[in-house]
Each structure stands twice: as structure tokens, then as C-alpha cells.
Enzyme design. Sequence first.
Site, short mmCIF file in Angstrom:
data_model
loop_
_atom_site.label_atom_id
_atom_site.label_comp_id
_atom_site.label_asym_id
_atom_site.label_seq_id
_atom_site.Cartn_x
_atom_site.Cartn_y
_atom_site.Cartn_z
N ASP A 13 0.75 -1.46 -0.13
CA ASP A 13 -0.07 -0.03 -0.52
C ASP A 13 0.44 1.10 -0.30
OD1 ASP A 13 -2.25 -2.01 0.08
OD2 ASP A 13 -2.22 -1.36 2.21
N LYS A 16 2.47 1.76 -5.53
CA LYS A 16 2.58 1.67 -6.47
C LYS A 16 2.25 1.74 -7.80
CE LYS A 16 3.42 -2.22 -4.05
NZ LYS A 16 2.82 -1.93 -3.23
N GLY A 40 -3.98 -3.75 -4.54
CA GLY A 40 -5.50 -3.17 -5.06
C GLY A 40 -4.39 -1.70 -5.13
N HIS A 41 -4.49 -1.85 -6.32
CA HIS A 41 -3.46 -0.32 -6.51
C HIS A 41 -4.33 0.88 -7.38
CE1 HIS A 41 -0.32 -2.95 -7.28
NE2 HIS A 41 -0.18 -2.74 -6.46
N GLN A 223 1.89 -5.83 -3.34
CA GLN A 223 2.62 -6.15 -1.53
C GLN A 223 4.02 -5.31 -1.43
OE1 GLN A 223 1.35 -9.21 -3.36
NE2 GLN A 223 -0.61 -8.44 -2.79
P1 IMP Z 1 -2.59 -12.72 1.79
O1 IMP Z 1 -1.93 -12.10 0.63
O2 IMP Z 1 -4.40 -12.17 1.20
O3 IMP Z 1 -2.85 -13.94 1.17
O4 IMP Z 1 -2.25 -11.93 2.66
C1 IMP Z 1 -1.19 -12.27 4.10
C2 IMP Z 1 -0.82 -10.74 4.40
O5 IMP Z 1 -0.07 -9.96 3.22
C3 IMP Z 1 -1.94 -9.99 4.98
O6 IMP Z 1 -1.45 -9.59 6.20
C4 IMP Z 1 -2.48 -9.20 4.14
O7 IMP Z 1 -3.41 -8.28 5.15
C5 IMP Z 1 -1.10 -8.38 3.68
N1 IMP Z 1 -1.45 -8.35 2.64
C6 IMP Z 1 -1.51 -9.02 0.61
N2 IMP Z 1 -2.24 -7.97 0.38
C7 IMP Z 1 -1.95 -6.59 0.53
C8 IMP Z 1 -1.70 -6.07 0.42
O8 IMP Z 1 -1.67 -5.42 -0.99
N3 IMP Z 1 -1.39 -4.17 0.74
C9 IMP Z 1 -1.26 -4.41 1.46
N4 IMP Z 1 -1.24 -5.88 2.67
C10 IMP Z 1 -1.28 -7.31 1.95
#
Ligand code: IMP
Length: 427
Positions: A13, A16, A40-41, A223
Site C-alpha cells: 500500500d 505503487k 489493490g492499486h 504488496q
Molecule cells: P494474503 O496475501 O491475502 O494471503 O494476505 C497475507 C498478508 O498480506 C495479510 O497480512 C494481508 O493483509 C497482507 N496483504 C496482502 N496483500 C496486500 C496488499 O496489497 N497490501 C497490504 N497488505 C497486503
Amino acid sequence: MPIIAVIGAQWGDEGKGKVVDLLAEKAQVVVRFSGGDNAGHTIVNHHGEFGLHLVPSGIFYPGVNCIIGNGVAINPAVLLDEIDQLQGNGVDTSGLFISDRAHLIMPYHTLLDGLEEQSRGGKAIGTTRKGIGPAFADKTARLGIRIGELLDEEAFLERLRPILEYKNTILNKIYGATPLSLDEVYQQYCRYGERLVPLIRETTVMLAEALDRNEIIILEGAQGTLLDPDFGTYPYTTSSSPLAGGGCVGAGLGPTRIDRVLGIFKSYCTRVGGGPMPTELKDETGDLIRERAHEYGTTTGRPRRCGWFDGVAARYSSRVNGLTNVALTRLDVLDTLPQIKICTGYKLDGQTIDHFPGSITTLAKCKPVYEELPGWQSPTSDIRDYEKLPAQAKQYITRLEGLISCPVSIISVGARREQTIHKTPIL
Ligand code: IMP
């Protein structure tokens, strides 16, 4: 001509999407290389405001080829929705292509993500429940299904049949959930295939050809570094590599091809989900940052945990990515603060350490050591020239550059494309 990797350098977040959208103006190819629709961009431009989850952020420039690389896990329903929304807003999506090697998120992945999280109780990771962990686990376990398999429906059925049988056993016998129907899943994915198959390519060939033409390629990370399964706060991480190295593997390019690694940092820190975050502010300053910056997840709407800039984590992130440049986003969020803190070390068992521990048990014990700088207390959102920033803001940026050991090239002072200060050139 350069290949530039744009990497989340904190916990995701960082902004990017905006930076890629900016840089894509000069690029010919943008490749998403990891994650899935957990990302989510947010992009604000003349077409409107978009929350992209799978489509690369270069899609708004006609003529830019946007590739969803082999390292991405694709939920086809989400992708098709996104394509429809873009097209509905007048965005030309004819430059969108998908690697035949990208894995599919299947209905059992999303179901299992939710069920696994539920079963973790108080130790839940706080995943986005988009099926990411189960899909990448299947990829590694050689139980995944790749989007290229939709090219041959008969072979796809033969591959799906035993996998679904196995997944249904887990769903039913372990979690007591209703098994999925083979016919329904098969028909549904064949329908997705009808629309997505025309976009499937051997995308490494496309990249090689782009390199031959001397084109600019952007590798778009998802991420952030501290969510990397190896270098993040494991097990509170995601399941594919958001690092620059992950960019090589997830796009199909050799590391020698990457010329620049641009690390995106917010001017403070945020994190969604569980896991340690040494500089988290559970007070009114944290609330102020959250509300001022509207720090709520683009994908899940969850409130983000907010805290001061963590210089220890930043230096570590710079090192494991080999950063060559930094983009600092959301500087304007700090505009009203009288004092701003920066974490320069951690106190651990009476000692001050300056490295980011590998173990979350150790990290959870670390107390941040802060340096306090004066705030600038004046608006920066309309500033476009670095020299016109208040002296205290420049002092803050210079201190961060020192801690990260990397020059800040871009400073973002608002969501819109033009709310950007170019300090030093990247491309
Ligand atoms: P997952 O990728 O959905 O399995 O989530 C694993 C961890 O990564 C969790 O703590 C999510 O909140 C975090 N996470 C996954 N995608 C994002 C993102 O795009 N931004 C921030 N945190 C993320």
C-alpha cells in the site's frame, strides 16, 4: 533502454499504482509479476478513480503493452470484472496480455483461505481471503492449474478432476464444508476461458522482443518487501515474492536485465493484517494519520495500522532489493504535524540494534528508538518543485535518504498524477 522494477518497500500500500501510472507514460511495457487480487492499486486520472487488482497500472496509456506475468495468481472472475469496468469507463484494454504460465485461483482456494483463517482463531494472519495462500501453496505442491491449460478444455477437465476430488475431501472431511461440483467448476472456468484465452501469450517472448526493440519495461510489484515469504515477517506474510528478485522470476527476465530498482516508501508506515510492526502508533497520532490519509484497504476496506517511518526496516528493504532509487509517497499527510519521529534503531534486551530481525518473536520484542524532527506545518500538495518544499520537509527527506542509503527521486504529495515532485530523473 532500462528495465525498471517498481517495488513496495514496506508492508504494501505504498502507492505503487500511482508511481507506475506516472512512469508508464514513457514505457512501452508494464508487467505485473507477483501476487493476485489481494493487491489493490488506486489510480486517479482523467478517466476517473480506479482500484486495480490484477490489470497492470500502465493500462491507461494506449500503446503500452500490459502483461500479467507468470508469477501472478489470477482469479478470472475478478480479472473479467476489472476489464469490464475499465472498458465501461472508456479505457482501451487491447494491450492486455496474460502469461500462459500464470496460475488460476480456483473456487476452492478462496474457500480454503477463509476456512484456514477461521481455524487459526486468535493467530489468524489477517489474509485478504482472496485464495492467495492456497493458490501459491498448490503451485509449489504441483497441484496448481495454469491459465494456459484453458486452451485445451479436455485436458483441463482431466487435470481438474483429481485435483477437485482431493480438494473436496479436504473441504468436506476437515472443514465440514459442502463439496464443489466438478461440472459447475469446469463449465464456469470454460466460460472464463472463452473470454481470456485470446489474451494468453508466451509473454517471455514478448519481453525478449521488447528488449530487442530497446523499449522501456516496468516491472510492477504488488504488496511489499516486509510481506515477502522469505524476508518478511514470516508467517505473517503473503505467499509470493514482492522483491525485485521476484520480479525476474515472476516476469521471466534475467537479473542482469534490470537497470533500476525503485523502492516505494510511504512517508510513514502502514500495515494491514496481523504480525509485528515496531513503530505502530495506537494513539491519536496514528488515528490522525489514518483519517487524514484515508488508510483503509483498497481490497478489503480494513483500517490500516499506522506508525512512524521505520528506518531500520527501510534500510533492510533497500538491501534485499538492491534499491537504486526511492519514491516517497504521501508526504502531504504529515503536513499538519508539529513533530515527526523517525525510527533509527531498535532496543532489544537492553542493546540498540540496527538490523531487522528474522524472527517475529524477536521483532515483537523490539522497541523503536526515535529521532524527532520538526514538522513543517504547511501544505505541500500544490508544490511541484523540490526547492519550494519547506526547509523542514527537505530536512526530513534528506534524513530518510541517509537512513535508506539511497536517493529519493520522486516525492508524491497527493493522489493525482500531477501531484508529484521529480527530484532526480529515473528514466
Ligand atoms: P494474503 O496475501 O491475502 O494471503 O494476505 C497475507 C498478508 O498480506 C495479510 O497480512 C494481508 O493483509 C497482507 N496483504 C496482502 N496483500 C496486500 C496488499 O496489497 N497490501 C497490504 N497488505 C497486503
